[in-house]
Scaffold this motif. Structure first.
Motif, PDB file in Angstrom:
ATOM      1  N   LEU A  92      20.398  32.750  37.181  1.00 57.11           N
ATOM      2  CA  LEU A  92      22.255  32.607  36.322  1.00 57.11           C
ATOM      3  C   LEU A  92      22.820  33.310  35.566  1.00 57.11           C
ATOM      4  O   LEU A  92      22.164  34.609  35.470  1.00 57.11           O
ATOM      5  CB  LEU A  92      21.680  31.573  35.231  1.00 57.11           C
ATOM      6  N   LEU A  93      23.692  34.059  36.428  1.00 61.96           N
ATOM      7  CA  LEU A  93      24.941  34.605  36.766  1.00 61.96           C
ATOM      8  C   LEU A  93      26.210  34.586  36.319  1.00 61.96           C
ATOM      9  O   LEU A  93      26.618  33.261  36.712  1.00 61.96           O
ATOM     10  CB  LEU A  93      24.859  36.066  38.128  1.00 61.96           C
ATOM     11  N   VAL A  94      26.844  35.989  35.684  1.00 60.46           N
ATOM     12  CA  VAL A  94      28.337  35.618  35.501  1.00 60.46           C
ATOM     13  C   VAL A  94      28.669  36.982  36.209  1.00 60.46           C
ATOM     14  O   VAL A  94      28.142  38.219  36.057  1.00 60.46           O
ATOM     15  CB  VAL A  94      28.539  36.217  33.496  1.00 60.46           C
ATOM     16  N   VAL A  95      29.414  36.677  36.903  1.00 61.68           N
ATOM     17  CA  VAL A  95      30.047  38.281  37.897  1.00 61.68           C
ATOM     18  C   VAL A  95      31.221  38.141  37.004  1.00 61.68           C
ATOM     19  O   VAL A  95      32.163  37.061  36.637  1.00 61.68           O
ATOM     20  CB  VAL A  95      30.052  37.684  39.068  1.00 61.68           C
ATOM     21  N   MET A  96      32.413  39.422  36.095  1.00 65.36           N
ATOM     22  CA  MET A  96      32.508  39.741  35.043  1.00 65.36           C
ATOM     23  C   MET A  96      33.510  40.692  35.547  1.00 65.36           C
ATOM     24  O   MET A  96      32.934  41.699  36.600  1.00 65.36           O
ATOM     25  CB  MET A  96      31.807  39.920  33.707  1.00 65.36           C
ATOM     26  N   GLY A  97      34.349  41.223  34.802  1.00 67.29           N
ATOM     27  CA  GLY A  97      35.296  42.635  35.083  1.00 67.29           C
ATOM     28  C   GLY A  97      36.165  42.011  34.360  1.00 67.29           C
ATOM     29  O   GLY A  97      36.703  40.553  34.381  1.00 67.29           O
ATOM     30  N   VAL A  98      37.279  42.639  34.578  1.00 66.90           N
ATOM     31  CA  VAL A  98      39.038  42.686  34.176  1.00 66.90           C
ATOM     32  C   VAL A  98      39.673  41.201  35.554  1.00 66.90           C
ATOM     33  O   VAL A  98      39.238  41.360  36.700  1.00 66.90           O
ATOM     34  CB  VAL A  98      39.808  44.095  34.394  1.00 66.90           C
ATOM     35  N   SER A  99      40.821  41.053  35.394  1.00 67.45           N
ATOM     36  CA  SER A  99      41.913  40.093  35.881  1.00 67.45           C
ATOM     37  C   SER A  99      41.764  41.147  37.387  1.00 67.45           C
ATOM     38  O   SER A  99      41.768  42.381  36.966  1.00 67.45           O
ATOM     39  CB  SER A  99      42.448  39.796  35.649  1.00 67.45           C
ATOM     40  N   GLY A 100      41.277  41.031  38.466  1.00 65.03           N
ATOM     41  CA  GLY A 100      41.589  41.710  39.524  1.00 65.03           C
ATOM     42  C   GLY A 100      40.587  41.830  40.143  1.00 65.03           C
ATOM     43  O   GLY A 100      40.387  43.143  41.833  1.00 65.03           O
ATOM     44  N   SER A 101      39.354  42.469  40.003  1.00 64.91           N
ATOM     45  CA  SER A 101      38.374  43.348  40.253  1.00 64.91           C
ATOM     46  C   SER A 101      37.840  42.372  40.943  1.00 64.91           C
ATOM     47  O   SER A 101      36.320  42.893  41.589  1.00 64.91           O
ATOM     48  CB  SER A 101      37.390  43.427  39.117  1.00 64.91           C
ATOM     49  N   GLY A 102      37.798  40.674  41.518  1.00 67.13           N
ATOM     50  CA  GLY A 102      37.033  40.067  42.380  1.00 67.13           C
ATOM     51  C   GLY A 102      36.249  39.754  41.833  1.00 67.13           C
ATOM     52  O   GLY A 102      35.474  38.762  42.733  1.00 67.13           O
ATOM     53  N   LYS A 103      36.278  38.726  40.914  1.00 66.51           N
ATOM     54  CA  LYS A 103      34.913  38.642  40.333  1.00 66.51           C
ATOM     55  C   LYS A 103      34.761  36.805  40.913  1.00 66.51           C
ATOM     56  O   LYS A 103      34.160  36.594  41.061  1.00 66.51           O
ATOM     57  CB  LYS A 103      35.481  37.940  38.612  1.00 66.51           C
ATOM     58  N   SER A 104      35.845  36.583  41.359  1.00 70.95           N
ATOM     59  CA  SER A 104      35.756  35.028  42.379  1.00 70.95           C
ATOM     60  C   SER A 104      35.638  35.087  43.130  1.00 70.95           C
ATOM     61  O   SER A 104      34.767  34.056  43.115  1.00 70.95           O
ATOM     62  CB  SER A 104      37.228  34.737  41.943  1.00 70.95           C
TER      63      SER A 104
END
Length: 174
Positions: A4-16
């Motif tokens: 169960l993960l949340v891939v996080m970071g600022v916009s443009g970091s590649g989260k999606s």
């Protein structure tokens, strides 16, 4: 129990992109927190205005509810910039692991400059970087460098999980 993960970071970091790739590799559902924003939040960001905690609270509740429905495994991409936001998500799903995509702001800015059709303007990168609170040791997360390919980031996560499974303690950095 699955991942169960949340891939996080600022916009443009590649989260999606990374989140979707991780979900495919792990064979679990994927969701993008951007899709859960209310229209008012999207309109505000589209105007170049950063969200405040009041704007984020109901959105994070919706993200937390998604996580709670996927306790047996799932990946969510979500900025989760502050510890308080991550705590709000963990309230719904305590076993959530956070994967922070971090790196040189110039690399992230270059990525934003070539991204078309996203409601989050590049002008908000500075405010997001100022808001970002790094993962703390007790959060059980992993920090991965964005300045590598998606496959390498996914493999770095899998390698860190495998290393932990062999009895290594603490977070991993790649």
């Amino acid at each position: 129990m699955g991942h169960l993960l949340v891939v996080m970071g600022v916009s443009g970091s590649g989260k999606s992109t990374v989140g979707a790739a991780l979900a495919r590799r792990l064979g679990v559902p994927f969701a993008d927190a951007d899709d859960l924003h209310p229209a008012a939040n999207i309109a505000k960001m589209s105007r170049g205005e950063p969200l405040d905690d009041g704007d984020r609270r109901p959105w994070l509740e919706e993200v937390g509810r998604w996580l709670a429905r996927h306790l047996d495994g799932g990946v969510m991409s979500c900025s989760a910039l502050k510890r308080a936001y991550r705590d709000q998500l963990r309230h719904h799903a305590p076993a959530t692991t956070f994967v922070l995509l971090d790196g040189d702001p110039d690399v992230i800015a270059r990525r934003q400059s070539v991204r078309a059709g996203h409601f989050m303007p590049a002008s908000l990168l500075t405010s997001q970087l100022a808001t970002l609170e790094p993962l703390e040791p007790d959060e059980g997360g992993i920090v991965l460098d964005v300045d590598q390919g998606v496959d390498a980031i996914v493999q770095a996560y899998l390698d860190a999980v495998e290393a932990r499974g062999r009895g290594r303690r603490g977070g991993a950095r790649s």
